[in-house]
Write an enzyme that holds these catalytic residues in place. Sequence first.
Site, mmCIF file in Angstrom:
data_model
loop_
_atom_site.group_PDB
_atom_site.id
_atom_site.type_symbol
_atom_site.label_atom_id
_atom_site.label_comp_id
_atom_site.label_asym_id
_atom_site.label_seq_id
_atom_site.Cartn_x
_atom_site.Cartn_y
_atom_site.Cartn_z
ATOM 1 N N TYR A 1 30.159 0.706 9.932
ATOM 2 C CA TYR A 1 31.334 0.897 9.244
ATOM 3 C C TYR A 1 32.217 0.200 10.013
ATOM 4 O O TYR A 1 33.107 -0.952 9.336
ATOM 5 C CB TYR A 1 31.931 2.396 9.222
ATOM 6 C CG TYR A 1 33.159 2.578 8.676
ATOM 7 C CD1 TYR A 1 33.175 2.602 7.276
ATOM 8 C CD2 TYR A 1 34.088 2.719 9.225
ATOM 9 C CE1 TYR A 1 34.393 3.056 6.419
ATOM 10 C CE2 TYR A 1 35.135 3.095 8.641
ATOM 11 C CZ TYR A 1 35.582 3.108 7.260
ATOM 12 O OH TYR A 1 36.927 3.380 6.767
ATOM 13 N N LYS B 1 34.036 -3.148 8.194
ATOM 14 C CA LYS B 1 35.704 -3.421 8.271
ATOM 15 C C LYS B 1 35.843 -4.552 9.181
ATOM 16 O O LYS B 1 36.856 -5.396 8.601
ATOM 17 C CB LYS B 1 36.176 -1.994 8.842
ATOM 18 C CG LYS B 1 35.968 -0.908 7.628
ATOM 19 C CD LYS B 1 36.434 -1.195 6.314
ATOM 20 C CE LYS B 1 36.369 0.187 5.635
ATOM 21 N NZ LYS B 1 36.915 0.032 4.206
ATOM 22 N N ASN C 1 39.927 -1.524 -2.041
ATOM 23 C CA ASN C 1 40.150 -0.204 -1.285
ATOM 24 C C ASN C 1 38.758 0.685 -1.549
ATOM 25 O O ASN C 1 38.435 1.542 -0.494
ATOM 26 C CB ASN C 1 40.918 0.655 -2.207
ATOM 27 C CG ASN C 1 40.941 2.159 -1.661
ATOM 28 O OD1 ASN C 1 41.469 2.710 -0.767
ATOM 29 N ND2 ASN C 1 40.372 2.844 -2.592
HETATM 30 P P1 NAP Z 1 37.115 8.633 -0.331
HETATM 31 O O1 NAP Z 1 38.356 9.712 -0.914
HETATM 32 O O2 NAP Z 1 35.703 8.898 -0.228
HETATM 33 O O3 NAP Z 1 37.164 7.778 -1.942
HETATM 34 C C1 NAP Z 1 36.427 6.727 -2.263
HETATM 35 C C2 NAP Z 1 36.698 5.790 -3.390
HETATM 36 O O4 NAP Z 1 35.725 4.606 -3.124
HETATM 37 C C3 NAP Z 1 36.337 6.727 -4.704
HETATM 38 O O5 NAP Z 1 37.031 6.477 -5.583
HETATM 39 C C4 NAP Z 1 34.862 6.217 -4.769
HETATM 40 O O6 NAP Z 1 34.538 6.190 -6.478
HETATM 41 C C5 NAP Z 1 34.895 4.668 -4.616
HETATM 42 N N1 NAP Z 1 33.757 4.164 -4.036
HETATM 43 C C6 NAP Z 1 32.855 4.445 -3.354
HETATM 44 N N2 NAP Z 1 31.882 3.367 -3.370
HETATM 45 C C7 NAP Z 1 32.111 2.708 -4.492
HETATM 46 C C8 NAP Z 1 31.420 1.670 -5.019
HETATM 47 N N3 NAP Z 1 30.401 1.313 -4.679
HETATM 48 N N4 NAP Z 1 31.917 0.998 -6.026
HETATM 49 C C9 NAP Z 1 33.190 1.478 -6.687
HETATM 50 N N5 NAP Z 1 34.072 2.316 -6.080
HETATM 51 C C10 NAP Z 1 33.377 3.070 -4.985
HETATM 52 O O7 NAP Z 1 37.739 7.708 0.335
HETATM 53 P P2 NAP Z 1 39.068 7.258 1.154
HETATM 54 O O8 NAP Z 1 39.345 7.950 2.186
HETATM 55 O O9 NAP Z 1 40.232 7.256 -0.064
HETATM 56 O O10 NAP Z 1 39.130 5.671 1.415
HETATM 57 C C11 NAP Z 1 39.659 4.569 0.780
HETATM 58 C C12 NAP Z 1 39.403 3.421 1.715
HETATM 59 O O11 NAP Z 1 40.225 3.715 2.764
HETATM 60 C C13 NAP Z 1 37.946 3.280 2.162
HETATM 61 O O12 NAP Z 1 37.902 1.718 2.079
HETATM 62 C C14 NAP Z 1 37.759 3.820 3.670
HETATM 63 O O13 NAP Z 1 36.714 2.924 4.399
HETATM 64 C C15 NAP Z 1 39.368 3.440 4.200
HETATM 65 N N6 NAP Z 1 39.811 4.098 5.150
HETATM 66 C C16 NAP Z 1 39.745 5.618 5.059
HETATM 67 C C17 NAP Z 1 40.196 6.188 5.987
HETATM 68 C C18 NAP Z 1 40.712 7.637 5.868
HETATM 69 O O14 NAP Z 1 40.542 8.413 7.084
HETATM 70 N N7 NAP Z 1 40.346 8.480 4.839
HETATM 71 C C19 NAP Z 1 40.678 5.683 7.191
HETATM 72 C C20 NAP Z 1 40.393 4.251 7.315
HETATM 73 C C21 NAP Z 1 39.965 3.680 6.376
HETATM 74 P P3 NAP Z 1 33.853 7.373 -6.932
HETATM 75 O O15 NAP Z 1 34.911 8.515 -7.195
HETATM 76 O O16 NAP Z 1 33.414 6.988 -8.385
HETATM 77 O O17 NAP Z 1 32.711 7.709 -6.111
#
Ligand code: NAP
Length: 242
Positions: A153, A157, A88
Amino acid sequence: MKCALVTGGSRGIGTIICVKMAEMGYYVLINYKGNKAEAEITLSKLKERGGNGQLLRFDVSAKDQVHEVLGAWIEKNQDKWIEVLVNNAGIKEDGLMIWMKDEQWDKVIKTNLDGFFYVTRQVLNSMLAKRFGRIINIVSLSGIKGLPGQTNYSAAKAGVIGATKALAQEVGRKGITVNAVAPGFIKTDMTRDLDEKELQALIPVKRFGLPEEVAYAVGFLASPEASYITAHVLSINGGLYS
Ligand code: NAP
């Protein structure tokens, strides 16, 4: 003891997936990169629901850290087995390609695509030995459709989607399923700066999604009942395709 490893479990979608895994009875390995306080909150949330787990700090994009921290954990905990892996952890660093710096490209590819490879490779061995496993990769609508301002990105993906389909074929006969979940706009830190009012006009269900709505799908794909679903990309985007 059966475990679920959730990368990026400290915030957003990852936190709720951790809770979901705990509700399904898994001991949860909550990976994070730097935000220990948030990771602790995730752990307390799942403990409140009767679950258990631990924090595992490593940067998914750093091959050596993945090996040293996750590899060492696997080595030391022969009584525990990672049955579910949710890749994730992810970041975005948007910008039009014409202005994109090397660092923006590299960071996004390394975290989203290389991270998938380093972590999955580490966990795969024990899944193969047990002849059972569930690998679920969180990708994005951006990796299916491509979004302007996100060439890095979208490429990362889309790369994970290709790897999902290839790996599913490599390990299918070993009882391991490999699927991807592709969210659209979900309310987390990642989308905090986006204008939901403006964007919701494009979304048939007229709102951003919730992390719970993604976690539910992950829970389904992780369940024993989903054993005949593999190499699939499940969109969770309120109908937003174009
Ligand atoms: P988020 O709220 O920004 O959280 C990101 C998480 O990833 C945090 O726990 C962060 O850890 C961790 N992280 C980032 N870089 C890392 C690394 N190098 N090693 C280990 N952990 C890392 O993101 P989110 O929106 O929940 O997104 C989660 C996933 O869903 C991602 O893959 C994102 O691309 C995908 N996604 C999200 C959306 C959306 O609309 N939100 C849409 C499509 C896909 P820290 O807290 O320690 O920084």
